[in-house]
Design a protein around this motif. Structure first.
Motif, PDB file in Angstrom:
ATOM      1  N   THR A  35      17.500 -12.014 -19.901  1.00  0.00           N
ATOM      2  CA  THR A  35      18.504 -12.173 -18.852  1.00  0.00           C
ATOM      3  C   THR A  35      17.784 -12.498 -17.544  1.00  0.00           C
ATOM      4  OG1 THR A  35      18.472  -9.817 -18.288  1.00  0.00           O
ATOM      5  CG2 THR A  35      20.122 -10.535 -19.895  1.00  0.00           C
ATOM      6  N   TRP A  36      18.524 -13.105 -16.636  1.00  0.00           N
ATOM      7  CA  TRP A  36      17.982 -13.394 -15.310  1.00  0.00           C
ATOM      8  C   TRP A  36      18.316 -12.240 -14.383  1.00  0.00           C
ATOM      9  CZ3 TRP A  36      14.622 -17.182 -14.740  1.00  0.00           C
ATOM     10  CH2 TRP A  36      14.644 -18.248 -15.634  1.00  0.00           C
ATOM     11  N   GLU A  37      17.334 -11.730 -13.665  1.00  0.00           N
ATOM     12  CA  GLU A  37      17.520 -10.667 -12.684  1.00  0.00           C
ATOM     13  C   GLU A  37      17.371 -11.290 -11.299  1.00  0.00           C
ATOM     14  OE1 GLU A  37      18.309  -7.505 -13.501  1.00  0.00           O
ATOM     15  OE2 GLU A  37      18.228  -8.023 -15.623  1.00  0.00           O
ATOM     16  N   ALA A  38      18.427 -11.228 -10.499  1.00  0.00           N
ATOM     17  CA  ALA A  38      18.415 -11.848  -9.175  1.00  0.00           C
ATOM     18  C   ALA A  38      18.605 -10.794  -8.093  1.00  0.00           C
ATOM     19  CB  ALA A  38      19.522 -12.895  -9.075  1.00  0.00           C
ATOM     20  N   GLU A  39      17.984 -11.020  -6.962  1.00  0.00           N
ATOM     21  CA  GLU A  39      18.184 -10.181  -5.784  1.00  0.00           C
ATOM     22  C   GLU A  39      18.711 -11.072  -4.674  1.00  0.00           C
ATOM     23  OE1 GLU A  39      14.739  -7.896  -4.715  1.00  0.00           O
ATOM     24  OE2 GLU A  39      14.521  -7.117  -6.747  1.00  0.00           O
ATOM     25  N   THR A  42      21.444 -14.576   0.799  1.00  0.00           N
ATOM     26  CA  THR A  42      20.134 -15.184   0.676  1.00  0.00           C
ATOM     27  C   THR A  42      19.494 -14.742  -0.632  1.00  0.00           C
ATOM     28  OG1 THR A  42      19.861 -15.159   3.059  1.00  0.00           O
ATOM     29  CG2 THR A  42      17.867 -15.356   1.752  1.00  0.00           C
ATOM     30  N   LEU A  43      19.183 -15.683  -1.492  1.00  0.00           N
ATOM     31  CA  LEU A  43      18.463 -15.365  -2.724  1.00  0.00           C
ATOM     32  C   LEU A  43      17.031 -15.050  -2.346  1.00  0.00           C
ATOM     33  CD1 LEU A  43      18.579 -15.389  -5.914  1.00  0.00           C
ATOM     34  CD2 LEU A  43      17.483 -17.620  -5.704  1.00  0.00           C
ATOM     35  N   THR A  44      16.573 -13.841  -2.633  1.00  0.00           N
ATOM     36  CA  THR A  44      15.209 -13.461  -2.289  1.00  0.00           C
ATOM     37  C   THR A  44      14.302 -13.385  -3.503  1.00  0.00           C
ATOM     38  OG1 THR A  44      15.800 -11.116  -2.374  1.00  0.00           O
ATOM     39  CG2 THR A  44      15.907 -12.202  -0.220  1.00  0.00           C
ATOM     40  N   SER A  45      14.900 -13.298  -4.715  1.00  0.00           N
ATOM     41  CA  SER A  45      14.087 -13.201  -5.921  1.00  0.00           C
ATOM     42  C   SER A  45      14.941 -13.487  -7.144  1.00  0.00           C
ATOM     43  CB  SER A  45      13.499 -11.781  -6.019  1.00  0.00           C
ATOM     44  OG  SER A  45      12.840 -11.584  -7.233  1.00  0.00           O
ATOM     45  N   GLU A  96      21.360  -6.343  -6.375  1.00  0.00           N
ATOM     46  CA  GLU A  96      20.679  -6.731  -7.592  1.00  0.00           C
ATOM     47  C   GLU A  96      21.733  -7.167  -8.597  1.00  0.00           C
ATOM     48  OE1 GLU A  96      18.037  -3.672  -8.892  1.00  0.00           O
ATOM     49  OE2 GLU A  96      17.001  -3.592  -6.964  1.00  0.00           O
ATOM     50  N   LEU A  97      21.536  -8.351  -9.141  1.00  0.00           N
ATOM     51  CA  LEU A  97      22.502  -8.938 -10.064  1.00  0.00           C
ATOM     52  C   LEU A  97      21.812  -9.323 -11.360  1.00  0.00           C
ATOM     53  CD1 LEU A  97      24.028 -11.373  -7.446  1.00  0.00           C
ATOM     54  CD2 LEU A  97      25.003  -9.201  -8.139  1.00  0.00           C
ATOM     55  N   THR A  98      22.547  -9.221 -12.449  1.00  0.00           N
ATOM     56  CA  THR A  98      22.067  -9.683 -13.748  1.00  0.00           C
ATOM     57  C   THR A  98      22.903 -10.882 -14.134  1.00  0.00           C
ATOM     58  OG1 THR A  98      21.427  -7.441 -14.391  1.00  0.00           O
ATOM     59  CG2 THR A  98      21.727  -9.043 -16.163  1.00  0.00           C
TER      60      THR A  98
END
Length: 174
Positions: free
Chosen positions: A133-137, A122-125, A147-149
């Protein structure tokens, strides 16, 4: 059975919506959002024209919180209902750093899809970082947060490694 239904619903939303299917985390099982990331950002930009630099599903209520750098050169927070895609409210941020966000080759939607491909869940952020860069949780199906970059030029995804200080903090008995 309920978990299979939630997963099937999320996959169906992805296939039908053509966008990024998402869900928001609750204390129990994740609940799917009827509104995709793309639909939420479209509603936010219609309400407040500008560049979307971040989105987050609120833990407490089914709401997308969308960050928009407006055409007025101000930062705006736009709340979009995660069930209906209706804008619930907008307010301007008093951000000391009113610089325009960097342009990226990889859109937020593309970055979200890359993050979910690398780490299903589930993408939460997702936010555009100052370094471009895009920071995804992403909350994995086992409940763990990742946490992904996402490289904003190539869409290459790398997992953030926990800091050594973070591991030490967990074991401190201060």
């Amino acid at each position: 059975m309920k978990r299979k239904l939630v997963i099937a619903t999320a996959v169906t939303a992805l296939l039908i919506g053509g966008g990024t299917a998402t869900a928001f985390a609750t204390s129990d099982a994740p609940t799917t959002s009827a509104v995709t990331l793309d639909e939420a950002t479209a509603a936010a930009v219609k309400s407040t024209p500008g560049k979307v630099t971040g989105a987050e599903l609120d833990d407490d209520r089914p709401t997308w919180e969308i960050d928009v750098y407006g055409k007025d050169a101000k930062w705006h927070d736009v709340d979009v209902d995660a069930k209906t895609a209706k804008v619930q409210g907008t307010h301007t941020e008093d951000d000391e750093d009113d610089r325009a966000p960097k342009d990226t080759k990889v859109t937020m939607s593309e970055a979200a899809k890359a993050a979910l491909k690398a780490q299903p869940g589930t993408l939460t952020s997702i936010d555009l970082d100052d370094d471009g860069t895009w920071e995804a949780e992403v909350q994995a199906k086992d409940g763990k947060e990742h946490e992904l970059t996402v490289n904003a030029t190539t869409a290459k995804v790398t997992a953030d490694q926990p800091d050594a200080d973070d591991a030490d903090d967990d074991n401190d008995s201060d």
